[in-house]
Design an enzyme around this catalytic site. Structure first.
Site, PDB file in Angstrom:
ATOM      1  N   ASP A  30       0.850  -1.197   0.000  1.00 21.85           N
ATOM      2  CA  ASP A  30       0.000   0.000   0.000  1.00 21.85           C
ATOM      3  C   ASP A  30       0.883   1.244   0.000  1.00 21.85           C
ATOM      4  O   ASP A  30       1.902   1.306   0.693  1.00 21.85           O
ATOM      5  CB  ASP A  30      -0.918  -0.001   1.232  1.00 21.85           C
ATOM      6  CG  ASP A  30      -2.066   0.984   1.098  1.00 21.85           C
ATOM      7  OD1 ASP A  30      -3.211   0.526   0.940  1.00 21.85           O
ATOM      8  OD2 ASP A  30      -1.814   2.207   1.137  1.00 21.85           O
ATOM      9  N   ILE A  31       0.488   2.249  -0.770  1.00 20.37           N
ATOM     10  CA  ILE A  31       1.284   3.467  -0.902  1.00 20.37           C
ATOM     11  C   ILE A  31       1.291   4.285   0.397  1.00 20.37           C
ATOM     12  O   ILE A  31       2.184   5.106   0.617  1.00 20.37           O
ATOM     13  CB  ILE A  31       0.749   4.315  -2.098  1.00 20.37           C
ATOM     14  CG1 ILE A  31       1.817   5.252  -2.627  1.00 20.37           C
ATOM     15  CG2 ILE A  31      -0.515   5.076  -1.718  1.00 20.37           C
ATOM     16  CD1 ILE A  31       1.482   5.877  -3.963  1.00 20.37           C
ATOM     17  N   ASN A  87     -12.909  -3.044   2.391  1.00 18.66           N
ATOM     18  CA  ASN A  87     -13.857  -1.940   2.501  1.00 18.66           C
ATOM     19  C   ASN A  87     -14.783  -1.967   1.293  1.00 18.66           C
ATOM     20  O   ASN A  87     -14.337  -2.231   0.170  1.00 18.66           O
ATOM     21  CB  ASN A  87     -13.114  -0.600   2.563  1.00 18.66           C
ATOM     22  CG  ASN A  87     -12.240  -0.481   3.800  1.00 18.66           C
ATOM     23  OD1 ASN A  87     -12.631  -0.908   4.886  1.00 18.66           O
ATOM     24  ND2 ASN A  87     -11.042   0.074   3.644  1.00 18.66           N
ATOM     25  N   GLY A  93     -15.826   2.894   3.554  1.00 18.57           N
ATOM     26  CA  GLY A  93     -14.527   3.548   3.431  1.00 18.57           C
ATOM     27  C   GLY A  93     -13.755   3.159   2.183  1.00 18.57           C
ATOM     28  O   GLY A  93     -12.544   3.390   2.096  1.00 18.57           O
ATOM     29  N   GLN A  94     -14.444   2.599   1.187  1.00 22.27           N
ATOM     30  CA  GLN A  94     -13.753   2.221  -0.051  1.00 22.27           C
ATOM     31  C   GLN A  94     -13.430   3.464  -0.867  1.00 22.27           C
ATOM     32  O   GLN A  94     -14.307   4.281  -1.138  1.00 22.27           O
ATOM     33  CB  GLN A  94     -14.626   1.265  -0.878  1.00 22.27           C
ATOM     34  CG  GLN A  94     -13.925   0.753  -2.131  1.00 22.27           C
ATOM     35  CD  GLN A  94     -14.786  -0.232  -2.913  1.00 22.27           C
ATOM     36  OE1 GLN A  94     -15.963  -0.463  -2.599  1.00 22.27           O
ATOM     37  NE2 GLN A  94     -14.195  -0.816  -3.947  1.00 22.27           N
ATOM     38  N   HIS A 100     -10.311  -5.027  -3.559  1.00 19.25           N
ATOM     39  CA  HIS A 100      -8.975  -5.256  -3.001  1.00 19.25           C
ATOM     40  C   HIS A 100      -9.093  -5.665  -1.549  1.00 19.25           C
ATOM     41  O   HIS A 100      -9.952  -5.176  -0.815  1.00 19.25           O
ATOM     42  CB  HIS A 100      -8.074  -4.017  -3.138  1.00 19.25           C
ATOM     43  CG  HIS A 100      -8.691  -2.761  -2.631  1.00 19.25           C
ATOM     44  ND1 HIS A 100      -9.633  -2.049  -3.349  1.00 19.25           N
ATOM     45  CD2 HIS A 100      -8.513  -2.066  -1.478  1.00 19.25           C
ATOM     46  CE1 HIS A 100     -10.005  -0.991  -2.656  1.00 19.25           C
ATOM     47  NE2 HIS A 100      -9.343  -0.974  -1.506  1.00 19.25           N
ATOM     48  N   LEU A 101      -8.208  -6.537  -1.160  1.00 18.18           N
ATOM     49  CA  LEU A 101      -8.149  -7.024   0.219  1.00 18.18           C
ATOM     50  C   LEU A 101      -6.884  -6.467   0.855  1.00 18.18           C
ATOM     51  O   LEU A 101      -5.783  -6.609   0.302  1.00 18.18           O
ATOM     52  CB  LEU A 101      -8.137  -8.560   0.211  1.00 18.18           C
ATOM     53  CG  LEU A 101      -8.108  -9.290   1.551  1.00 18.18           C
ATOM     54  CD1 LEU A 101      -8.802 -10.652   1.423  1.00 18.18           C
ATOM     55  CD2 LEU A 101      -6.672  -9.499   2.046  1.00 18.18           C
ATOM     56  N   HIS A 102      -7.050  -5.815   1.997  1.00 18.41           N
ATOM     57  CA  HIS A 102      -5.896  -5.301   2.744  1.00 18.41           C
ATOM     58  C   HIS A 102      -5.384  -6.408   3.670  1.00 18.41           C
ATOM     59  O   HIS A 102      -6.160  -7.013   4.414  1.00 18.41           O
ATOM     60  CB  HIS A 102      -6.294  -4.129   3.654  1.00 18.41           C
ATOM     61  CG  HIS A 102      -6.827  -2.918   2.964  1.00 18.41           C
ATOM     62  ND1 HIS A 102      -6.088  -1.760   2.822  1.00 18.41           N
ATOM     63  CD2 HIS A 102      -8.028  -2.658   2.393  1.00 18.41           C
ATOM     64  CE1 HIS A 102      -6.829  -0.838   2.204  1.00 18.41           C
ATOM     65  NE2 HIS A 102      -8.010  -1.360   1.937  1.00 18.41           N
TER      66      HIS A 102
END
Ligand code: 5GP
Ligand code: ZN
Length: 114
Positions: A30-31, A87, A93-94, A100-102
């Site tokens: 993640d950035i 999310n 909060g998307q 995508h899965l964090h």
């Protein structure tokens, strides 16, 4: 989808810190990491979010989960644990409209989320 940030990352048009790649999935850092380990796992195929999954996507959705568990193990997160977050939509909060899965780990995470 041509105007999708994560489709562009999956296509190699925008650089990322690649963690894992195969025909179905790409995982990258993640950035703006929220934990010492913060990895995003995305299907290469554009799916806007959880709400757009259909029963035809069941195999892909299952693979997303098992692939992410393997990445978490490879990152050394099994001993202390980790969290997966997906999310969905505005209240969820998307912010990027590509499923995508964090994977979050490397520190103790608060519960409940804000
Ligand atoms: P969401 O809020 O949609 O669940 O998560 C989107 C995530 O994508 C955020 O954690 C954000 O930091 C990350 N992100 C946004 N733009 C980029 C980018 O260009 N590259 C990478 N690697 N991550 C990004
Ligand atoms: Zn996309």
């Amino acid at each position: 989808m041509s105007d999708c940030l994560f489709c562009k990352i999956a296509a190699g048009q925008i650089p990322c810190t690649e963690i894992f790649a195969d025909d179905d999935f790409l995982a990258f850092g993640d950035i703006d990491p929220q934990a010492p380990t913060h990895i995003l796992v995305i299907p290469r195929r554009h799916i806007s979010g959880l709400s757009d999954l259909t029963t035809e996507d069941s195999l892909l959705a299952g693979k997303l989960l098992t692939r992410a568990t393997q990445i978490a193990a490879d990152e050394g997160l099994n001993s202390n644990g980790y969290r997966f977050v997906i999310n969905n939509g505005q209240d969820g909060g998307q912010t990027v409209g590509h499923l995508h899965l964090h994977i979050l780990g490397g520190r103790s995470l608060d519960w409940p989320p804000g």
